[in-house]
Structure formats: C-alpha cells, structure tokens
Design an enzyme around this catalytic site. Structure first.
Site, PDB file in Angstrom:
ATOM      1  N   CYS A   8       1.078  -1.248   0.061  1.00  0.00           N
ATOM      2  CA  CYS A   8       0.212   0.315   0.671  1.00  0.00           C
ATOM      3  C   CYS A   8       0.942   1.607  -0.486  1.00  0.00           C
ATOM      4  O   CYS A   8       1.402   0.997   0.308  1.00  0.00           O
ATOM      5  CB  CYS A   8      -0.794  -0.005   1.158  1.00  0.00           C
ATOM      6  N   HIS A  37       5.065  -5.549   8.900  1.00  0.00           N
ATOM      7  CA  HIS A  37       5.389  -6.692   9.469  1.00  0.00           C
ATOM      8  C   HIS A  37       5.562  -7.943   8.450  1.00  0.00           C
ATOM      9  O   HIS A  37       4.755  -8.276   7.929  1.00  0.00           O
ATOM     10  CB  HIS A  37       4.342  -6.540   9.998  1.00  0.00           C
ATOM     11  N   HIS A  70       3.545   1.685  11.896  1.00  0.00           N
ATOM     12  CA  HIS A  70       2.184   1.907  11.988  1.00  0.00           C
ATOM     13  C   HIS A  70       1.671   2.552  13.929  1.00  0.00           C
ATOM     14  O   HIS A  70       0.929   2.751  14.065  1.00  0.00           O
ATOM     15  CB  HIS A  70       2.900   0.302  13.142  1.00  0.00           C
ATOM     16  N   HIS A 120      -0.907  -5.057  19.297  1.00  0.00           N
ATOM     17  CA  HIS A 120      -0.597  -5.104  18.252  1.00  0.00           C
ATOM     18  C   HIS A 120       0.333  -3.187  18.333  1.00  0.00           C
ATOM     19  O   HIS A 120      -0.531  -2.694  19.050  1.00  0.00           O
ATOM     20  CB  HIS A 120      -1.726  -4.739  17.429  1.00  0.00           C
ATOM     21  N   GLU A 122       0.412  -0.421  16.740  1.00  0.00           N
ATOM     22  CA  GLU A 122      -0.421   0.400  16.505  1.00  0.00           C
ATOM     23  C   GLU A 122      -1.488   0.690  17.175  1.00  0.00           C
ATOM     24  O   GLU A 122      -1.567   2.215  17.509  1.00  0.00           O
ATOM     25  CB  GLU A 122      -1.479  -0.080  14.756  1.00  0.00           C
ATOM     26  N   THR A 160      -5.908   0.253  11.618  1.00  0.00           N
ATOM     27  CA  THR A 160      -6.445   1.181  10.125  1.00  0.00           C
ATOM     28  C   THR A 160      -6.558  -0.643   9.638  1.00  0.00           C
ATOM     29  O   THR A 160      -7.152  -0.766   8.124  1.00  0.00           O
ATOM     30  CB  THR A 160      -5.192   1.930   9.699  1.00  0.00           C
ATOM     31  N   CYS A 190      -8.227   1.243   6.322  1.00  0.00           N
ATOM     32  CA  CYS A 190      -7.675   2.456   5.194  1.00  0.00           C
ATOM     33  C   CYS A 190      -8.219   2.120   4.252  1.00  0.00           C
ATOM     34  O   CYS A 190      -9.103   0.941   4.009  1.00  0.00           O
ATOM     35  CB  CYS A 190      -6.054   2.115   5.153  1.00  0.00           C
ATOM     36  N   SER A 219      -1.040  -8.020  10.544  1.00  0.00           N
ATOM     37  CA  SER A 219      -2.480  -8.053  10.701  1.00  0.00           C
ATOM     38  C   SER A 219      -3.878  -8.647   9.460  1.00  0.00           C
ATOM     39  O   SER A 219      -4.136  -8.806   9.242  1.00  0.00           O
ATOM     40  CB  SER A 219      -2.837  -6.839  11.899  1.00  0.00           C
TER      41      SER A 219
HETATM   42  O1  0CH Z   1      -1.380  -4.959   9.080  1.00  0.00           O
HETATM   43  P1  0CH Z   1      -0.144  -4.561  10.291  1.00  0.00           P
HETATM   44  O2  0CH Z   1      -1.017  -3.848  11.328  1.00  0.00           O
HETATM   45  O3  0CH Z   1       0.012  -6.268  10.907  1.00  0.00           O
HETATM   46  O4  0CH Z   1       0.884  -4.340   9.222  1.00  0.00           O
HETATM   47  P2  0CH Z   1       2.073  -4.518   8.073  1.00  0.00           P
HETATM   48  O5  0CH Z   1       1.458  -6.357   7.339  1.00  0.00           O
HETATM   49  O6  0CH Z   1       3.004  -3.841   8.600  1.00  0.00           O
HETATM   50  O7  0CH Z   1       1.660  -4.006   7.379  1.00  0.00           O
HETATM   51  C1  0CH Z   1       1.094  -2.682   7.268  1.00  0.00           C
HETATM   52  C2  0CH Z   1       0.255  -1.187   8.038  1.00  0.00           C
HETATM   53  C3  0CH Z   1       0.975  -0.854   8.654  1.00  0.00           C
HETATM   54  C4  0CH Z   1       0.429   0.128   9.683  1.00  0.00           C
HETATM   55  O8  0CH Z   1      -1.462   0.063   9.461  1.00  0.00           O
HETATM   56 FE1  SF4 Z   2      -1.072   1.079   4.304  1.00  0.00          FE
HETATM   57 FE2  SF4 Z   2      -3.561   1.070   5.663  1.00  0.00          FE
HETATM   58 FE3  SF4 Z   2      -1.231   1.044   7.078  1.00  0.00          FE
HETATM   59 FE4  SF4 Z   2      -1.372   3.099   5.766  1.00  0.00          FE
HETATM   60  S1  SF4 Z   2      -2.306   3.093   7.107  1.00  0.00           S
HETATM   61  S2  SF4 Z   2       0.150   1.541   5.916  1.00  0.00           S
HETATM   62  S3  SF4 Z   2      -3.217   2.913   3.834  1.00  0.00           S
HETATM   63  S4  SF4 Z   2      -2.025  -0.691   5.424  1.00  0.00           S
END
Ligand code: 0CH
Ligand code: SF4
Length: 309
Positions: A8, A37, A70, A120, A122, A160, A190, A219
């Site tokens: 993303c 992650h 996060h 978590h 975040e 998110t 998001c 997550s």
């Molecule tokens: O899905 P989570 O929040 O565990 O994190 P990720 O796999 O690092 O994906 C990006 C989301 C980062 C914060 O929204």
């Molecule tokens: Fe990606 Fe959404 Fe996390 Fe932002 S909030 S890093 S757009 S998954």
C-alpha cells in the site's frame, strides 16, 4: 489473482524512507520495531545496513532512528528527544489520522472505544495518545466486558488493518450496549485494507485454495485468510514465501486464488506464481474490482535533506 494486493502507499513510503535514509546518511540507520510486518522486507533492509531495535533506548545517542509505519505513542517521541536521537517518522499518514482523532475526542472528554488487537504496535501507539480515555475492544467478546465512565459520551475508533465485516459486527454489538455511541468522522480501516478484502472476496468463491502471501505478525494479511474462508474458499493459508506451500494443499484443487498483504513485496508473489506454474497452475487471470492510485510523500524530516526528493 486478486488486485489490489501487496504494498500500500503507507508501506511503500516507510520502506523507501529507510532506503533513502541509508543512501543519504549512510549505515547504520536504526529502525524502531519492524518497519512493516514482513520478514523479507526486514531482512533485505538489514542487509543494506538497517539495525532493527525494539525500543529507542537501544539506539546510541545522536544516531538516526526511523519509527515504523504502525506509529508510536507521544511517549516514544519524548524518549527519543531526551536521548538526542534524530528521528524520521514513517508512521503512515492514515495511522496519524487516527491518532489525531483520538487526541481530539479525548480533548472533548469522550471515552474512546478503540477496536483493535491487544498488543499490536498500532494499538499501543494510538492508545498512548490518550491512555486515560481509550479502552481497547479486542473482538466481539470484549464488547460486554468494556467499562466506560459515561455511556452518553462515547466514540469508537479502530486499528487501520482490521476485517471490515468483523468490525461492523463489533460496532453493531457496541451500539446495542451503548446506544449513544458515535461513529468516527471517517473510516479508520484504511483504503488499502478495505480494497484487499474486496478483491479477495471476488475470487474466494471460485477457489478451492487461496494462498495469502504475508508474515505471521501482519494483521491485514491474516485478515485476508479469514475473509477468503468466509467468502467461500474451501481452504486458505498464510505463507511467508513459496517455500512454505505444501504440495498436498493442491490435492483435488482446480482453481487457486493468490493475494498478498499490504506489507508484501511483489517479488514474493511472483515466486508463488512460479511455484504454482511448475505444478500445472500456469493459466493466470487477474480480478481487479477496485483501482488504487494512492501515493504519499516521504516523511518531511527526510525530504528536506534529499537532493532529489
Ligand atoms: O497489518 P499490520 O498492521 O500488522 O501491519 P503490516 O503487515 O506491516 O502492514 C502495513 C500496515 C502498517 C500500518 O497500518
Ligand atoms: Fe498501508 Fe493502510 Fe497501514 Fe497506511 S494505514 S500503512 S495505507 S495498511
């Protein structure tokens, strides 16, 4: 293949921020927690000179530390400042938006029901904005247990990267218990989390097997496995990379679905496709129910130093 899948805008920004910091200031660059992650992303950045730490106290004074996508609580910013660290904040702007909502509602003396997963990063960062006002609601079962000061002054916010359907159920149950509960001003889950779930829903029913590429602690990736199963996939598995796929998963399977979490580089998906092609699943169709064009500028602390921003 589900599309959108993979990186993303917030993950791309965070990973590029570490890469650019390494180029601009030289190794080592310290990163608090995994920048995103994903095991492969972390290993790749480590090989380029990033050092991942759990807390800012592990970073030598005067060094540069990047905060992960996060987000971090205000206490972490304060600690870093106290230690004289130079910080680059790679918190996704959409996580920052939730922090701002939390601060604003706490300032108006609301209690905030934060829907999210206990432990978590975040959730820890967001909770740190207003620890006295925020109560965590981790799943449906937690709804009946949560205690609030004044049920007439309540708002819910969320992590998110949750399941949209599960969160809607949790909110419905919260509203039964607290009829005056108000909604956040805009979606906290998001666009990227939502779109990846919409896309996997489109393919799930046709697939006897869905492979979700993503790490165990991601997550949003884990939610894709659950959503695939809820929408008709006979089986769905999370794999960090192609080496984790088992041959027996293909027994009796004619159609395989593939997607990946928001923290997953496309090269890992390409390896899964190659693995499948080698076993006779080489005819690939991509299903794209939503088009994505979001991009975020790099963190300002970094942008100001880059010769070609
Ligand atoms: O899905 P989570 O929040 O565990 O994190 P990720 O796999 O690092 O994906 C990006 C989301 C980062 C914060 O929204
Ligand atoms: Fe990606 Fe959404 Fe996390 Fe932002 S909030 S890093 S757009 S998954």
């Amino acid at each position: 293949m589900a599309r959108p899948r993979g990186y993303c805008a917030g993950v791309d920004r965070a990973v590029v921020a570490v890469e650019k910091a390494l180029e601009q200031y030289g190794a080592p660059i310290y990163v608090r927690k995994q920048i995103v992650h994903n095991t492969h992303v972390v290993k790749t950045l480590e090989a380029k000179g990033a050092i991942f730490v759990e807390e800012t106290e592990e970073v030598p004074e005067g060094e540069i530390v990047v905060f992960s996508a996060h987000g971090v609580s205000p206490a972490v910013h304060a600690e870093a400042e106290q230690r004289g660290l130079r910080t680059i904040d790679a918190t996704c702007p959409l996580v920052t938006k939730v922090h701002n909502e939390a601060r604003r509602f706490a300032g108006q003396d609301y209690d905030i029901l934060l829907i999210g997963h206990e432990g978590h990063e975040e959730v820890e960062g967001t909770s740190g904005e207003a620890p006295d006002h925020i109560k965590l609601v981790d799943g449906l079962d937690a709804v009946d247990r949560v205690e609030v000061r004044d049920p007439s002054r309540l708002v819910w916010l969320s992590q998110t990267t949750l399941s949209v359907d599960e969160t809607n159920e949790t909110v419905a149950r919260l509203k039964k218990r607290f009829p005056a509960l108000i909604d956040p001003p805009s979606d906290d889950i998001c666009y990227a989390t939502q779109n990846r779930q919409v896309a996997v829903k489109e393919i799930a029913e046709e697939c006897e097997l869905v492979i979700v590429v993503g790490s165990d602690n991601s997550s949003n990736s884990k939610r894709l496995v659950e959503v695939a199963k809820d929408y008709g996939a006979a089986a769905a598995y999370l794999v960090d990379n192609a080496t984790f796929i088992r041959d027996e998963w293909l027994d009796g399977v004619t159609t395989v679905g593939v997607t990946s979490g928001a923290s997953v580089p496309e090269e890992l998906v390409a390896e899964v496709l190659a693995w499948l092609a080698h076993r006779g699943f080489g005819d690939v169709t991509e299903v794209e129910p939503v088009q994505e064009k979001m991009r975020f500028a790099l963190p300002h602390e970094l942008r100001k130093d880059l010769r070609v921003p």
